[in-house]
Design a protein around this motif. Structure first.
Motif, PDB file in Angstrom:
ATOM      1  N   THR A  64      21.329 -40.292 -70.271  1.00 52.00           N
ATOM      2  CA  THR A  64      22.199 -40.921 -71.267  1.00 52.00           C
ATOM      3  C   THR A  64      21.397 -41.980 -71.999  1.00 52.00           C
ATOM      4  N   VAL A  65      21.425 -41.953 -73.348  1.00 50.00           N
ATOM      5  CA  VAL A  65      20.687 -42.911 -74.173  1.00 50.00           C
ATOM      6  C   VAL A  65      21.683 -43.918 -74.739  1.00 50.00           C
ATOM      7  N   LEU A  66      21.408 -45.189 -74.514  1.00 53.33           N
ATOM      8  CA  LEU A  66      22.292 -46.262 -74.974  1.00 53.33           C
ATOM      9  C   LEU A  66      21.667 -46.961 -76.168  1.00 53.33           C
ATOM     10  N   ILE A  67      22.402 -47.015 -77.274  1.00 51.47           N
ATOM     11  CA  ILE A  67      21.978 -47.784 -78.454  1.00 51.47           C
ATOM     12  C   ILE A  67      22.949 -48.958 -78.586  1.00 51.47           C
ATOM     13  N   GLU A  68      22.462 -50.138 -78.306  1.00 52.71           N
ATOM     14  CA  GLU A  68      23.318 -51.322 -78.258  1.00 52.71           C
ATOM     15  C   GLU A  68      23.706 -51.774 -79.662  1.00 52.71           C
ATOM     16  N   PRO A  69      24.705 -52.672 -79.782  1.00 57.79           N
ATOM     17  CA  PRO A  69      25.263 -53.026 -81.093  1.00 57.79           C
ATOM     18  C   PRO A  69      24.260 -53.516 -82.130  1.00 57.79           C
ATOM     19  N   ASP A  70      23.188 -54.175 -81.719  1.00 60.77           N
ATOM     20  CA  ASP A  70      22.231 -54.717 -82.693  1.00 60.77           C
ATOM     21  C   ASP A  70      21.020 -53.816 -82.908  1.00 60.77           C
ATOM     22  N   LEU A  71      21.136 -52.551 -82.476  1.00 62.28           N
ATOM     23  CA  LEU A  71      20.009 -51.632 -82.582  1.00 62.28           C
ATOM     24  C   LEU A  71      20.384 -50.400 -83.406  1.00 62.28           C
ATOM     25  N   VAL A  72      19.361 -49.674 -83.867  1.00 57.86           N
ATOM     26  CA  VAL A  72      19.580 -48.439 -84.601  1.00 57.86           C
ATOM     27  C   VAL A  72      18.617 -47.382 -84.069  1.00 57.86           C
ATOM     28  N   GLY A  73      19.097 -46.132 -83.985  1.00 57.06           N
ATOM     29  CA  GLY A  73      18.267 -45.042 -83.513  1.00 57.06           C
ATOM     30  C   GLY A  73      17.998 -44.039 -84.615  1.00 57.06           C
ATOM     31  N   ARG A  74      16.776 -43.460 -84.594  1.00 50.78           N
ATOM     32  CA  ARG A  74      16.406 -42.453 -85.588  1.00 50.78           C
ATOM     33  C   ARG A  74      15.695 -41.307 -84.891  1.00 50.78           C
ATOM     34  N   VAL A  75      16.041 -40.079 -85.235  1.00 56.12           N
ATOM     35  CA  VAL A  75      15.424 -38.892 -84.635  1.00 56.12           C
ATOM     36  C   VAL A  75      14.179 -38.529 -85.433  1.00 56.12           C
ATOM     37  N   ASP A  76      13.005 -38.486 -84.746  1.00 58.82           N
ATOM     38  CA  ASP A  76      11.762 -38.173 -85.459  1.00 58.82           C
ATOM     39  C   ASP A  76      11.505 -36.670 -85.468  1.00 58.82           C
ATOM     40  N   ASP A  77      10.329 -36.285 -85.972  1.00 57.58           N
ATOM     41  CA  ASP A  77      10.013 -34.870 -86.178  1.00 57.58           C
ATOM     42  C   ASP A  77       9.859 -34.086 -84.881  1.00 57.58           C
ATOM     43  N   PHE A  78       9.752 -34.779 -83.749  1.00 54.92           N
ATOM     44  CA  PHE A  78       9.563 -34.104 -82.461  1.00 54.92           C
ATOM     45  C   PHE A  78      10.819 -34.160 -81.593  1.00 54.92           C
ATOM     46  N   GLY A  79      11.905 -34.664 -82.161  1.00 54.94           N
ATOM     47  CA  GLY A  79      13.140 -34.760 -81.393  1.00 54.94           C
ATOM     48  C   GLY A  79      13.250 -36.031 -80.569  1.00 54.94           C
ATOM     49  N   ASN A  80      12.218 -36.918 -80.658  1.00 45.91           N
ATOM     50  CA  ASN A  80      12.331 -38.212 -79.990  1.00 45.91           C
ATOM     51  C   ASN A  80      13.324 -39.093 -80.730  1.00 45.91           C
ATOM     52  N   THR A  81      13.901 -40.055 -80.039  1.00 46.54           N
ATOM     53  CA  THR A  81      14.761 -41.044 -80.681  1.00 46.54           C
ATOM     54  C   THR A  81      14.038 -42.385 -80.686  1.00 46.54           C
ATOM     55  N   LEU A  82      13.751 -42.889 -81.886  1.00 49.02           N
ATOM     56  CA  LEU A  82      13.119 -44.198 -82.025  1.00 49.02           C
ATOM     57  C   LEU A  82      14.221 -45.243 -82.139  1.00 49.02           C
ATOM     58  N   ILE A  83      14.206 -46.223 -81.255  1.00 48.72           N
ATOM     59  CA  ILE A  83      15.227 -47.276 -81.248  1.00 48.72           C
ATOM     60  C   ILE A  83      14.572 -48.585 -81.654  1.00 48.72           C
ATOM     61  N   GLU A  84      15.109 -49.200 -82.697  1.00 49.97           N
ATOM     62  CA  GLU A  84      14.550 -50.450 -83.218  1.00 49.97           C
ATOM     63  C   GLU A  84      15.678 -51.425 -83.521  1.00 49.97           C
ATOM     64  N   ARG A  85      15.295 -52.673 -83.732  1.00 53.60           N
ATOM     65  CA  ARG A  85      16.282 -53.681 -84.100  1.00 53.60           C
ATOM     66  C   ARG A  85      16.753 -53.437 -85.528  1.00 53.60           C
ATOM     67  N   VAL A  86      18.008 -53.749 -85.797  1.00 56.95           N
ATOM     68  CA  VAL A  86      18.548 -53.624 -87.153  1.00 56.95           C
ATOM     69  C   VAL A  86      17.894 -54.693 -88.018  1.00 56.95           C
ATOM     70  N   THR A  87      17.237 -54.267 -89.115  1.00 57.91           N
ATOM     71  CA  THR A  87      16.589 -55.238 -90.003  1.00 57.91           C
ATOM     72  C   THR A  87      17.623 -55.831 -90.948  1.00 57.91           C
ATOM     73  N   PRO A  88      17.630 -57.178 -91.096  1.00 60.04           N
ATOM     74  CA  PRO A  88      18.628 -57.809 -91.958  1.00 60.04           C
ATOM     75  C   PRO A  88      18.424 -57.443 -93.418  1.00 60.04           C
TER      76      PRO A  88
END
Length: 686
Positions: free
Chosen positions: A662-686
């Motif tokens: 199970t992958v958790l993306i917390e309220p202040d984070l955003v996830g993006r699916v890359d070309d290999f199916g990985n999920t990149l999780i980063e902080r939300v940029t203001p």
């Protein structure tokens, strides 16, 4: 031979299966509970869930914890030692260290009792001169005594055998004539390197593991062949490479930390393909949290590891820091009112309270269940129909909430806070405390529970981002499929650099290359390339600690062209200056050990084959669920992660579910699916 490739990683709680069908470009995964005490049951049933006919399988690669568990639980074989007169207590004296630095408490019991450590007349000096030839009659008598005493394996440990192995070789030949099985370990065969205790310890532990590990591997190989398997069965080594099953049965000490090493190999390959060569891995299983650092695409290798106090293995291993903070780690309040996590674990049986299999003490997984972060109706592993949320909540309240004056939700948050703090400490240990800036690094969580804690690691350690691989719950199993075949060699040289005998050095190099290439030739695996590398352990005279000096060596057609003395001197100066920032003017230099590695580069599969094909984020949305973050409930979107298309952007709070994690993306984070199916999780940029 073409066919499916299978990686199998046996962990403390789950056995993970990764099946790759390259011709069809399809990968399948499975996760089944680990069977105890014989792990082969889960191994075979896991493969059976994804493969109907083993005749279709070309390669099975196994990452095993059988050796590690036998060491940690002291469940190896009854063994004996035959050693030089006067040296029977080397294993017990160690380095005159003790379990606790301060105070006199703490005992150590070697894996072989003093009564089974027998001495024989023989002596080789440090320069290789034989002062006393070995008494072969005494050796045979000692071997027979150990056989009569019920020993299943024996280690022959002679003084200075690294300098001249003649006495030891003659003794081993005599022992093998009378020993009833193949479990005879010889220190000069396993570790021809200076430092008596480390050589003795590594060889004795190898003997201790041989009956257990070789029996386990033999059962697996027999069962695979009985099922129609005619391909190659290989085992992951602690150095991140693989070896054939015969080598593993002979040198089981090289399988310690085998499974976690496979995970690091896969993580490095995935991260570099995704464009992030600097990554810190976090393998969170049911029992432990294993952390490793990869810089510039290279994992760190340690020449020596202590599996437990006094159990020293001198063999190249990927540096892995382990703490008891897995999903099954038990939360408890001590007499001082402090909340602790682990090291005791509920394991796979009985497992967390929510599993309903008899455990009554809360675990990290129970906290995640109570907070809504794990779907109780779809537990991973496939064996349970539903998780018991109410029982988990009651256990947390009883064992953590009441002693601390907290309600169940606050107690569950406290459990995660302590667990996350311990995990973050392990990440700091391998990064900040070694001079690496965590802002440069991505965090790659894997294992069944790692992706639930990635947001906390970003916040607590200051990492740039997290990369959740396509199949995080079976990353170590994937690493088994990716790992190259590698053989490591060592030979003590122990001479001054000035006037070094380069012909003798070349002879050792050539022997290592010849033996390594012969091992590759004997394998039935196809290699895309063959690589050799050489380093020297060197220091200034008077220094205890050495630096590892890479050598410029050319190998053409299996023939070694050694470096000159001047080239070695230049390489040492460059390495020493890079390490310490300066050289010691006029200091004489000493060469201690030669280390060689021969690697067969196995074919890599294209990670893009794991990427999702088509679909949309809207179609992947399964609904919503209330999930607790910090001090409040959030209505959280739930996605089928494997159905999310490349390029999908998911803003937190969100949960991405798949069969193995199970992958958790917390309220202040955003996830993006890359070309290999990985999920990149980063902080939300203001």
């Amino acid at each position: 031979m073409t066919g499916k490739m299978i990686g199998v990683d046996v962990g403390g709680t789950f056995t993970d299966i990764f099946v790759l069908d390259e011709e069809r470009g399809v990968a399948e995964v499975a996760k089944v509970p680990t069977t105890r005490p014989d792990q082969s049951g889960g191994f075979l049933s896991g493969i059976g869930t994804r493969v109907d006919d083993l005749a279709d399988v070309s390669v099975v690669v196994h990452g095993t914890t059988a050796g590690t568990n036998a060491l940690l639980e002291r469940k190896g074989a009854r063994i004996g030692v035959i050693t030089t007169m006067g040296l029977r207590d080397v294993l017990e004296m160690r380095r005159r260290d003790r379990p606790r630095t301060w105070g006199l408490r703490g005992d150590f019991t070697p894996v072989v009792d003093r009564a089974q450590r027998l001495e024989v007349p023989e002596r080789t000096l440090a320069d290789g001169t034989i002062r006393t030839p070995v008494d072969l009659d005494a050796v045979r008598a000692a071997a027979q005594t150990l056989i009569d005493d019920g020993c299943l394996a024996v280690a022959v440990l002679f003084a200075n055998a690294y300098a001249n192995a003649e006495n030891e070789e003659r003794a081993v030949a005599a022992v093998r004539e009378v020993w009833p099985n193949a479990h005879v370990s010889c220190s000069s065969e396993i570790l021809p390197e200076i430092r008596e205790f480390e050589r003795f310890s590594t060889t004795a532990l190898n003997a201790y593991l041989q009956p257990e590990v070789s029996g386990y591997l033999n059962r697996l190989e027999t069962a695979l062949k009985d099922g129609g398997f005619a391909g190659e069965f290989m085992i992951v080594q602690s150095n991140g490479g693989v070896m054939d099953v015969d080598t593993a049965a002979k040198l089981p000490v090289r399988t310690a930390l085998s499974g976690p090493a496979a995970g690091v190999i896969a993580a490095g390959y995935i991260a570099e393909a995704a464009g992030f060569p600097d990554v810190i891995t976090g393998d969170m299983g049911g029992t432990s949290f294993d952390v490793s650092l990869i810089a510039g695409g290279q994992s760190m290798l340690s020449p020596q590891t202590s599996i437990d106090f006094g159990m020293v293995v001198r063999s190249p291993m990927i540096e892995i820091t382990t703490i008891g903070a897995g999903g099954g780690s038990i939360a408890w309040v001590d007499k001082g009112g402090l909340l602790n996590i682990g090291p005791e674990s509920a394991g796979s049986t009985p497992g967390p309270v929510a599993y309903g299999q008899g455990n009554t003490r809360p675990t990290v997984t129970d906290a995640n269940v109570v907070l809504g972060r794990i779907d109780p109706d779809n537990p991973i592993g496939g064996k349970l129909e539903r998780l018991d949320v109410e029982a988990a909540e009651a256990a947390i309240l009883e064992h953590v909430g009441k002693p601390l004056g907290l309600d169940a939700l606050a107690a569950a948050e406290a459990i995660l806070k302590v667990a996350n703090s311990r995990m973050a400490g392990a990440l700091r240990l391998v990064s900040i405390e070694r001079g690496f800036d965590p802002k440069r690094f991505a965090f790659m969580p894997f294992g069944g529970g790692g992706a639930l804690h990635s947001g906390a690691m970003l916040a607590e350690v200051g990492l740039a981002r997290a990369i959740v691989p396509r199949y995080p719950g079976v990353t170590s199993a994937m690493g088994c499929v990716i790992a190259d075949m590698r053989q490591d060699f060592v030979q003590t040289i122990n001479t001054m650099l000035d006037g070094i005998d380069t012909d003798a050095l070349a002879a050792f190099m050539q022997r290592h290359v010849t033996d390594g290439l012969a091992t590759l030739d004997a394998a039935r695996t196809r290699f895309e390339a063959r690589e050799t590398s050489f380093t020297l352990d060197m220091a200034y005279v008077g220094q205890t600690h050495t630096v590892s000096v890479p050598l410029p060596v050319t190998v053409t057609g299996g023939k070694v062209t050694p470096p000159t003395e001047a080239q070695i001197a230049d390489a040492f100066d460059a390495t020493y200056r890079e390490t310490y920032g300066r050289l010691l003017k006029g200091g004489a230099r000493r060469v201690m050990n030669l280390r060689s590695a021969v690697t067969g580069k196995r074919p890599r599969f294209d990670l893009a084959t794991l990427a999702p094909q088509g679909g949309s984020a809207e179609a992947a949305l399964k609904g919503t669920r209330r999930v607790h973050f910090a001090d409040s409930w959030h209505e959280t979107r739930i996605y089928d992660r494997l159905a999310l298309p490349v390029g999908a952007v998911i803003e937190g709070p969100a949960i991405l579910e798949q069969p193995d994690t199970t992958v958790l993306i917390e309220p202040d984070l955003v996830g993006r699916v890359d070309d290999f199916g990985n999920t990149l999780i980063e902080r939300v940029t203001p």
